[in-house]
Motif scaffolding. Structure first.
Motif, PDB file in Angstrom:
ATOM      1  N   ALA A 168     -27.426  -3.151  -4.436  1.00  0.00           N
ATOM      2  CA  ALA A 168     -26.850  -2.323  -5.517  1.00  0.00           C
ATOM      3  C   ALA A 168     -27.630  -1.052  -5.694  1.00  0.00           C
ATOM      4  O   ALA A 168     -27.022  -0.116  -5.830  1.00  0.00           O
ATOM      5  CB  ALA A 168     -27.176  -3.292  -6.840  1.00  0.00           C
ATOM      6  N   GLY A 169     -28.909  -1.058  -5.304  1.00  0.00           N
ATOM      7  CA  GLY A 169     -29.574   0.021  -5.425  1.00  0.00           C
ATOM      8  C   GLY A 169     -29.058   1.505  -4.353  1.00  0.00           C
ATOM      9  O   GLY A 169     -29.276   2.363  -4.592  1.00  0.00           O
ATOM     10  N   LEU A 170     -28.472   0.696  -3.319  1.00  0.00           N
ATOM     11  CA  LEU A 170     -27.604   1.720  -2.446  1.00  0.00           C
ATOM     12  C   LEU A 170     -26.876   2.741  -3.236  1.00  0.00           C
ATOM     13  O   LEU A 170     -26.471   3.854  -2.937  1.00  0.00           O
ATOM     14  CB  LEU A 170     -27.149   1.213  -1.310  1.00  0.00           C
ATOM     15  CG  LEU A 170     -28.175   0.358  -0.390  1.00  0.00           C
ATOM     16  CD1 LEU A 170     -27.119  -0.578   0.582  1.00  0.00           C
ATOM     17  CD2 LEU A 170     -28.972   1.213   0.451  1.00  0.00           C
ATOM     18  N   VAL A 171     -26.040   2.174  -4.174  1.00  0.00           N
ATOM     19  CA  VAL A 171     -25.113   2.834  -5.029  1.00  0.00           C
ATOM     20  C   VAL A 171     -25.759   3.513  -6.261  1.00  0.00           C
ATOM     21  O   VAL A 171     -25.237   3.786  -7.257  1.00  0.00           O
ATOM     22  CB  VAL A 171     -23.768   2.408  -5.201  1.00  0.00           C
ATOM     23  CG1 VAL A 171     -22.969   2.252  -3.869  1.00  0.00           C
ATOM     24  CG2 VAL A 171     -24.112   1.137  -5.731  1.00  0.00           C
ATOM     25  N   ASP A 174     -28.733  -0.442 -10.983  1.00  0.00           N
ATOM     26  CA  ASP A 174     -29.759  -1.840 -11.182  1.00  0.00           C
ATOM     27  C   ASP A 174     -28.884  -2.787 -11.748  1.00  0.00           C
ATOM     28  O   ASP A 174     -28.391  -2.843 -13.022  1.00  0.00           O
ATOM     29  CB  ASP A 174     -30.901  -1.243 -12.227  1.00  0.00           C
ATOM     30  CG  ASP A 174     -31.985  -2.514 -12.398  1.00  0.00           C
ATOM     31  OD1 ASP A 174     -31.565  -3.671 -11.895  1.00  0.00           O
ATOM     32  OD2 ASP A 174     -32.838  -2.196 -13.150  1.00  0.00           O
ATOM     33  N   PRO A 175     -28.598  -3.933 -10.981  1.00  0.00           N
ATOM     34  CA  PRO A 175     -27.711  -5.175 -11.632  1.00  0.00           C
ATOM     35  C   PRO A 175     -28.202  -5.661 -12.789  1.00  0.00           C
ATOM     36  O   PRO A 175     -27.569  -6.127 -13.410  1.00  0.00           O
ATOM     37  CB  PRO A 175     -27.584  -5.935 -10.303  1.00  0.00           C
ATOM     38  CG  PRO A 175     -28.832  -5.672  -9.335  1.00  0.00           C
ATOM     39  CD  PRO A 175     -29.276  -4.333  -9.640  1.00  0.00           C
ATOM     40  N   LEU A 176     -29.508  -5.614 -12.719  1.00  0.00           N
ATOM     41  CA  LEU A 176     -30.162  -6.531 -13.883  1.00  0.00           C
ATOM     42  C   LEU A 176     -29.835  -5.644 -15.226  1.00  0.00           C
ATOM     43  O   LEU A 176     -29.737  -6.132 -16.248  1.00  0.00           O
ATOM     44  CB  LEU A 176     -31.540  -6.516 -13.869  1.00  0.00           C
ATOM     45  CG  LEU A 176     -31.878  -7.486 -12.637  1.00  0.00           C
ATOM     46  CD1 LEU A 176     -33.554  -7.442 -12.538  1.00  0.00           C
ATOM     47  CD2 LEU A 176     -31.310  -8.705 -12.530  1.00  0.00           C
ATOM     48  N   GLN A 177     -29.291  -4.367 -15.193  1.00  0.00           N
ATOM     49  CA  GLN A 177     -29.070  -3.664 -16.624  1.00  0.00           C
ATOM     50  C   GLN A 177     -27.720  -3.849 -16.534  1.00  0.00           C
ATOM     51  O   GLN A 177     -27.098  -3.136 -17.842  1.00  0.00           O
ATOM     52  CB  GLN A 177     -29.398  -2.102 -16.103  1.00  0.00           C
ATOM     53  CG  GLN A 177     -31.067  -1.902 -15.879  1.00  0.00           C
ATOM     54  CD  GLN A 177     -31.707  -2.304 -17.300  1.00  0.00           C
ATOM     55  OE1 GLN A 177     -31.503  -2.188 -18.426  1.00  0.00           O
ATOM     56  NE2 GLN A 177     -32.889  -3.048 -16.773  1.00  0.00           N
TER      57      GLN A 177
END
Length: 185
Positions: A168-171, A174-177
């Motif tokens: 997810a960080g590649l785009v 932060d998926p946790l957000q």
């Protein structure tokens, strides 16, 4: 959307809670008008590479390779093995995903790997994830997945438990957000 998402990651949104896709990262191997096929690259199975080789009556003296994890590639045909790798090679049953990636399902790649002659960067998964025609496109419209260009660092050098966040960080996400639900304006 590009004509094909082959060679891309599908990164599960937090709302996707169904195993094995919850917090999943799928590498799309094939995508066209007939559907899509991918391998989860962050779901650990109970097996090690040495277990698979032993079941196939193949010896492996490389203890690091024998102890390498085997992943759950998806819920379909979990008795079938897939090797996702960077170097193309000349394997009996290999599919070139794009210029950088291939997936192989034949025994000869396992023999080569056990002998230290296989691809240097490879992972093994049992089973695959499949989407029928239009299904993946609908799931993308429903905000079930994020997409990102597949990255060898995430696949081969990031610990399994960190691959979801790293992909997810590649785009820049932060998926946790992210909220645990999808909505439309």
């Amino acid at each position: 959307m590009p004509p094909t998402l082959a060679g891309q990651f599908l990164i599960a949104m937090p709302s996707l809670a169904e195993p094995p896709f919850s917090r999943g990262v799928a590498f799309l191997c094939q995508h066209d008008e007939d559907g899509a096929v991918g391998l989860l690259v962050n779901q650990l199975s109970e097996y090690r590479f040495g277990d698979v080789l032993a079941q196939m009556k193949l010896d492996c003296t490389d203890h690091e390779l024998a102890d390498a994890p085997v992943l759950i590639g998806g819920p379909v045909q979990q008795e079938r093995g897939f090797v996702l790798h960077r170097e193309h090679g000349h394997w009996e049953s290999s599919y070139r995903i794009n210029a950088e990636w291939s997936v192989t399902t034949s025994r000869d790649i396992l023999i080569a790997m056990a002998a230290g002659e296989g691809p240097r960067q490879a992972l093994m998964a049992l089973g695959y994830a499949g989407w029928s025609a239009g299904q993946l496109e609908q799931e993308l419209k429903d905000n079930t997945w994020l997409t990102a260009e597949a990255n060898e660092r995430v696949v081969f050098h990031t610990p399994l438990e960190e691959r979801w966040s790293a992909a997810a960080g590649l785009v820049g996400v932060d998926p946790l957000q992210l909220p645990g639900y999808a909505g439309h304006a």
